[in-house]
Design a protein around this motif. Structure first.
Motif, PDB file in Angstrom:
ATOM      1  N   UNK A  98       0.831  -1.207   0.000  1.00  0.00           N
ATOM      2  CA  UNK A  98       0.000   0.000   0.000  1.00  0.00           C
ATOM      3  C   UNK A  98       0.863   1.253   0.000  1.00  0.00           C
ATOM      4  N   UNK A  99       1.954   1.227   0.772  1.00  0.00           N
ATOM      5  CA  UNK A  99       2.857   2.374   0.785  1.00  0.00           C
ATOM      6  C   UNK A  99       3.462   2.611  -0.593  1.00  0.00           C
ATOM      7  N   UNK A 100       3.879   1.526  -1.250  1.00  0.00           N
ATOM      8  CA  UNK A 100       4.458   1.687  -2.578  1.00  0.00           C
ATOM      9  C   UNK A 100       3.471   2.227  -3.593  1.00  0.00           C
ATOM     10  N   UNK A 101       2.239   1.737  -3.553  1.00  0.00           N
ATOM     11  CA  UNK A 101       1.242   2.187  -4.522  1.00  0.00           C
ATOM     12  C   UNK A 101       0.826   3.628  -4.269  1.00  0.00           C
ATOM     13  N   UNK A 102       0.627   3.996  -3.006  1.00  0.00           N
ATOM     14  CA  UNK A 102       0.093   5.320  -2.696  1.00  0.00           C
ATOM     15  C   UNK A 102       1.150   6.407  -2.840  1.00  0.00           C
ATOM     16  N   UNK A 103       2.367   6.159  -2.342  1.00  0.00           N
ATOM     17  CA  UNK A 103       3.382   7.219  -2.323  1.00  0.00           C
ATOM     18  C   UNK A 103       4.314   7.189  -3.527  1.00  0.00           C
ATOM     19  N   UNK A 104       4.573   6.016  -4.081  1.00  0.00           N
ATOM     20  CA  UNK A 104       5.544   5.919  -5.180  1.00  0.00           C
ATOM     21  C   UNK A 104       4.863   5.883  -6.541  1.00  0.00           C
ATOM     22  N   UNK A 105       3.915   4.971  -6.691  1.00  0.00           N
ATOM     23  CA  UNK A 105       3.290   4.792  -8.005  1.00  0.00           C
ATOM     24  C   UNK A 105       2.327   5.930  -8.319  1.00  0.00           C
ATOM     25  N   UNK A 106       1.385   6.211  -7.417  1.00  0.00           N
ATOM     26  CA  UNK A 106       0.354   7.205  -7.710  1.00  0.00           C
ATOM     27  C   UNK A 106       0.615   8.559  -7.056  1.00  0.00           C
ATOM     28  N   UNK A 107       1.567   8.641  -6.140  1.00  0.00           N
ATOM     29  CA  UNK A 107       1.945   9.893  -5.483  1.00  0.00           C
ATOM     30  C   UNK A 107       0.719  10.610  -4.904  1.00  0.00           C
ATOM     31  N   UNK A 108      -0.035   9.888  -4.093  1.00  0.00           N
ATOM     32  CA  UNK A 108      -1.243  10.447  -3.487  1.00  0.00           C
ATOM     33  C   UNK A 108      -0.913  11.096  -2.151  1.00  0.00           C
ATOM     34  N   UNK A 109      -1.926  11.726  -1.573  1.00  0.00           N
ATOM     35  CA  UNK A 109      -1.779  12.348  -0.269  1.00  0.00           C
ATOM     36  C   UNK A 109      -1.489  11.267   0.787  1.00  0.00           C
ATOM     37  N   UNK A 110      -0.592  11.572   1.716  1.00  0.00           N
ATOM     38  CA  UNK A 110      -0.228  10.586   2.742  1.00  0.00           C
ATOM     39  C   UNK A 110      -1.381  10.255   3.684  1.00  0.00           C
ATOM     40  N   UNK A 111      -2.459  11.071   3.647  1.00  0.00           N
ATOM     41  CA  UNK A 111      -3.621  10.762   4.468  1.00  0.00           C
ATOM     42  C   UNK A 111      -4.204   9.401   4.093  1.00  0.00           C
ATOM     43  N   UNK A 112      -4.202   9.089   2.790  1.00  0.00           N
ATOM     44  CA  UNK A 112      -4.714   7.789   2.354  1.00  0.00           C
ATOM     45  C   UNK A 112      -3.866   6.649   2.923  1.00  0.00           C
ATOM     46  N   UNK A 113      -2.562   6.873   2.962  1.00  0.00           N
ATOM     47  CA  UNK A 113      -1.678   5.846   3.512  1.00  0.00           C
ATOM     48  C   UNK A 113      -1.947   5.628   5.000  1.00  0.00           C
ATOM     49  N   UNK A 114      -2.174   6.704   5.732  1.00  0.00           N
ATOM     50  CA  UNK A 114      -2.448   6.564   7.168  1.00  0.00           C
ATOM     51  C   UNK A 114      -3.748   5.807   7.411  1.00  0.00           C
TER      52      UNK A 114
END
Length: 264
Positions: A98-114
């Motif tokens: 999930x961290x790789x997809x949200x922050x690396x691949x799609x570069x989304x807001x870190x709120x989604x990761x939390x």
């Protein structure tokens, strides 16, 4: 035997009173039936007296002693290899993915990761303790190792992609690092608490039939109303304690997980 007319004492086999010369044929059969009925009444009275004595002994608890069913303490069981892989390693892999997809691949807001990091560990923690009792040491090791390895793995991916240091620098970065790891650990802990509550409810239901004799004996001895009230109070306290603990860990998990994002 006495004559029913003149009350003179006569022989049991006499059909006519030798004193008053009255015929005793009809009265003799009636007297025999009356005597038989008196014997039966006396026998029934003896049985009733014996039954009343037994009821008094039951009410006082001295007629029989009902041993309560033995309360078998749960023995902690070590997770086997399959359980470690499916209930500890799998959520760790999902967190890193999930961290790789949200922050690396799609570069989304870190709120989604939390948010995802709060949701993933909870069901796996529930599965870890719902089927078997786990010792406090095993639970603590699973929680701490999952949280630290997840955050270190995410930091490693970020360091590899962005060329930043693996470990945080400065008090602010360390605080965010610890809060994020704590939120993951609390989410996993909440799942374990819910699993414990579910397992204990099933265990209590299994012992309910075994304790029926004890419950009946106590109802006879001390009254059903007080017993039911006591059991209801104990049940409410147990359920309330477990629910409050699970709710507290959930609130702490959400707070620590979203504090840094919302605050920033």
């Amino acid at each position: 035997m006495h004559c029913p007319y003149c009350v003179s004492k006569i022989s049991e086999q006499a059909l006519v009173c030798p004193v008053c010369r009255r015929d005793l044929y009809l009265f003799k059969s009636l007297l025999e039936r009356i005597e038989s009925l008196e014997q039966r009444v006396a026998a029934q009275g003896a049985l009733l007296a014996e039954g009343g004595q037994q009821l008094e002994e039951v009410a006082s608890g001295s007629a029989f002693h009902v041993e309560p069913p033995p309360v078998q303490e749960e023995i902690p069981v070590l997770p086997n290899t399959r359980e470690w892989l499916s209930r500890w390693l799998l959520p760790l892999v999902l967190l890193l993915a999930a961290h790789g997809l949200i922050t690396v691949v799609y570069d989304l807001n870190t709120l989604y990761l939390r948010v995802v990091s709060l949701l993933i560990p909870l069901p796996f923690g529930l599965l870890m303790t719902a089927g078997a009792c786990r010792s406090s040491l095993i639970q603590a090791c699973a929680v701490v190792s999952l949280a630290l390895l997840a955050v270190l793995g995410m930091s490693g991916v970020t360091a590899w992609v962005d060329g930043t240091p693996l470990l945080p620098h400065g008090a602010r970065e360390w605080r965010e690092f610890i809060e994020y790891a704590t939120s993951i650990g609390l989410s996993y802990t909440t799942g374990m608490l819910i699993g414990d509550m579910s397992r204990q409810r099933k265990r209590a239901a299994a012992f309910r039939e075994a304790g029926m004799a004890v419950a009946l004996a106590r109802l006879v001895k001390s009254g059903g109303e007080h017993t039911e009230q006591f059991q209801a109070v104990v049940k409410k306290f147990n359920e309330l304690g477990g629910a409050l603990t699970a709710a507290a860990t959930t609130v702490l998990s959400v707070y620590t997980g979203l504090k840094g994002v919302i605050g920033s």
